[in-house]
Scaffold this active site. Structure first.
Site, short mmCIF file in Angstrom:
data_model
loop_
_atom_site.label_atom_id
_atom_site.label_comp_id
_atom_site.label_asym_id
_atom_site.label_seq_id
_atom_site.Cartn_x
_atom_site.Cartn_y
_atom_site.Cartn_z
N ASP A 88 -2.19 -10.53 -2.68
CA ASP A 88 -3.21 -10.39 -1.17
C ASP A 88 -4.30 -9.69 -1.92
O ASP A 88 -4.79 -9.85 -2.38
CB ASP A 88 -1.92 -8.59 -1.05
CG ASP A 88 -2.87 -8.15 0.12
OD1 ASP A 88 -1.97 -8.68 1.44
OD2 ASP A 88 -3.89 -7.31 0.82
N ASP B 131 -4.23 -13.29 2.54
CA ASP B 131 -5.18 -12.99 3.39
C ASP B 131 -6.52 -13.03 2.19
O ASP B 131 -7.91 -12.84 2.53
CB ASP B 131 -5.43 -11.34 3.89
CG ASP B 131 -4.53 -10.24 2.98
OD1 ASP B 131 -4.39 -11.30 2.14
OD2 ASP B 131 -4.80 -9.53 3.29
N HIS C 291 -5.81 -7.47 0.04
CA HIS C 291 -6.22 -6.46 -0.07
C HIS C 291 -5.65 -5.89 -2.18
O HIS C 291 -4.21 -5.91 -2.01
CB HIS C 291 -5.80 -4.88 0.61
CG HIS C 291 -6.42 -6.01 1.35
ND1 HIS C 291 -5.82 -6.40 2.33
CD2 HIS C 291 -7.53 -5.37 2.10
CE1 HIS C 291 -6.51 -6.87 3.91
NE2 HIS C 291 -7.93 -6.43 3.59
N HIS D 19 0.96 -1.50 0.01
CA HIS D 19 -0.06 -0.12 -0.01
C HIS D 19 0.94 1.04 -0.15
O HIS D 19 0.66 2.35 -0.11
CB HIS D 19 -1.31 -0.23 1.19
CG HIS D 19 -1.82 -1.38 1.34
ND1 HIS D 19 -3.33 -1.33 0.05
CD2 HIS D 19 -2.07 -2.02 2.03
CE1 HIS D 19 -3.43 -2.22 0.58
NE2 HIS D 19 -2.94 -3.40 1.38
#
Ligand code: OKP
Ligand code: ZN
Length: 375
Positions: free
Chosen positions: A229, A318, A231, A193
């Protein structure tokens, strides 16, 4: 396939470059070459905010402890980073952001020595119409300038931990550039991120971007970066968005409902020279493993057509069915299958740990990918 340049791990890279980069593998090692982060525990965020409450931070030191424990139990040795990522960090991050981050904790203490017992959070951000070119004198205002959210607490050892993690990513990339088939960067805090000039989503330095840039600097003409991931890796996408030499492909929860919300849609395909070199495959929360693997096929097809010289995997775990903050449904066995599919790309590969918050299962899930790959 045999190439003399890659049988000597420490041979100067120019030899490989002259012969053409990545002509073959140095050999299939039974164990995954893993670089760990000896300073990760110095980044111990206490709390984050969840629906108005302060809750324990999901991104905790125990995550990596579990992965290291599983690696050892399954016969994989851990190696300390042996490369300084500073020059590559300066290629993927803005100088003023790095300068801020490096001294942020001292700046926080300078406000009040009692801040040693407190972790800072931003509370104001330069969104549309506000200026981000002028650095405010106020520390919390600077913290907001360099943050995308208030979910990324900083601790006394955050810079040292993040820097050592970037060193581990660069070390893993260096070994792969020298001829290793694969290497794993086992680190936290995660990185995907973090953009050129901002932190967010538990991330400070973009480890996967460091690995990709390292490979570019050391002979790879084209690097594919696959982010699995849950996200969307907004930071990685934005760093490489206008570049054709790094293909970014990502499978993630649809940003209409999932963090990071403001990037990761399918119509983001790259800009300028990078047009056509960004592939987002957002999937609705609740998507089945079967549908997830269909998206993986799409990503792999694009990576194959790109004719990459090397692969970097932003390895978040995740997408696991038991993840407390995510909503995909992969089982631990599915992570073995993921590793096997990535191996079939036939590319030298750097794995970089990202998210995954079912901490007790994180070791099994991460090492399943690595062993599925054939580590
Ligand atoms: C980082 B990585 C949950 C808040 C979620 C942001 C999630 C960052 C995920 N209470 N905050 O991509 O795994
Ligand atoms: Zn994640």
């Amino acid at each position: 396939m045999f190439d003399p340049c890659i049988t000597h791990q420490f041979e100067p890279l120019r030899i490989c470059v002259r012969r053409g980069f990545f002509l073959g593998f140095a050999g299939y090692s039974a164990r995954m070459l893993t670089f760990h982060n000896p300073l990760h525990t110095g980044h111990a965020p206490a709390h984050e905010f969840f629906r108005g409450e302060r809750v324990p931070c999901f991104e905790m030191p125990a995550r990596v402890d579990y992965v290291e424990e599983t690696l050892r139990a399954r016969g994989h040795a851990l190696t300390a980073p042996d490369v300084d990522s500073a020059p590559v960090l300066a290629q993927v991050h803005a100088p003023r952001y790095l300068a801020f981050l490096q001294t942020a904790w001292q700046q926080w203490l300078a406000l009040d020595p009692a801040n040693a017992a407190v972790q800072p959070f931003p509370s104001v951000w330069p969104v549309r119409t506000l200026r981000s070119d002028v650095e405010p004198d106020n520390f919390v205002a600077r913290l907001g300038l360099y943050s995308m959210d208030n979910g990324t607490p900083m601790a006394a050892g955050t810079w040292a931990a993040a820097k050592a993690g970037a060193d581990a990513a660069a070390s893993a990339a260096a070994r792969v550039a020298q001829g290793a088939r694969a290497a794993f960067c086992c680190t936290r805090p995660p990185g995907h991120h973090a953009g050129a000039d901002f932190m967010g989503g538990y991330c400070f330095l973009n480890n996967a971007a460091v690995a990709a840039q390292w490979l570019r600097n050391h002979g790879a003409q084209r690097v594919a970066l696959l982010d699995v991931d849950y996200h969307h890796g907004n930071g990685t996408q934005s760093i490489f968005y206008d570049r054709a030499d790094v293909l970014f492909a990502s499978i993630h929860g649809d940003p209409r409902t999932e963090y990071p919300f403001y990037l990761g849609h399918a119509d983001e395909t790259g800009a300028g020279e990078g047009a056509g070199f960004n592939l987002n495959l957002p999937l609705p929360a609740g998507t089945s493993a079967a549908r997830w693997f269909e998206a993986l096929e799409q990503a792999c097809a694009r990576i194959a057509s790109y004719r990459a010289d090397a692969l970097v995997v932003s390895l978040g775990l995740d997408a696991f069915e038991g993840d407390p903050i995510s909503r995909f449904a992969l089982t631990s066995e599915d992570f073995t299958r993921l590793g096997g599919r990535l191996a079939r790309l036939g590319l030298r590969t750097v794995f970089v740990l990202e998210g995954g918050y079912a901490a007790a299962e994180l070791g099994t899930n991460a090492v399943n990918v690595l062993e599925g790959f054939g580590a």
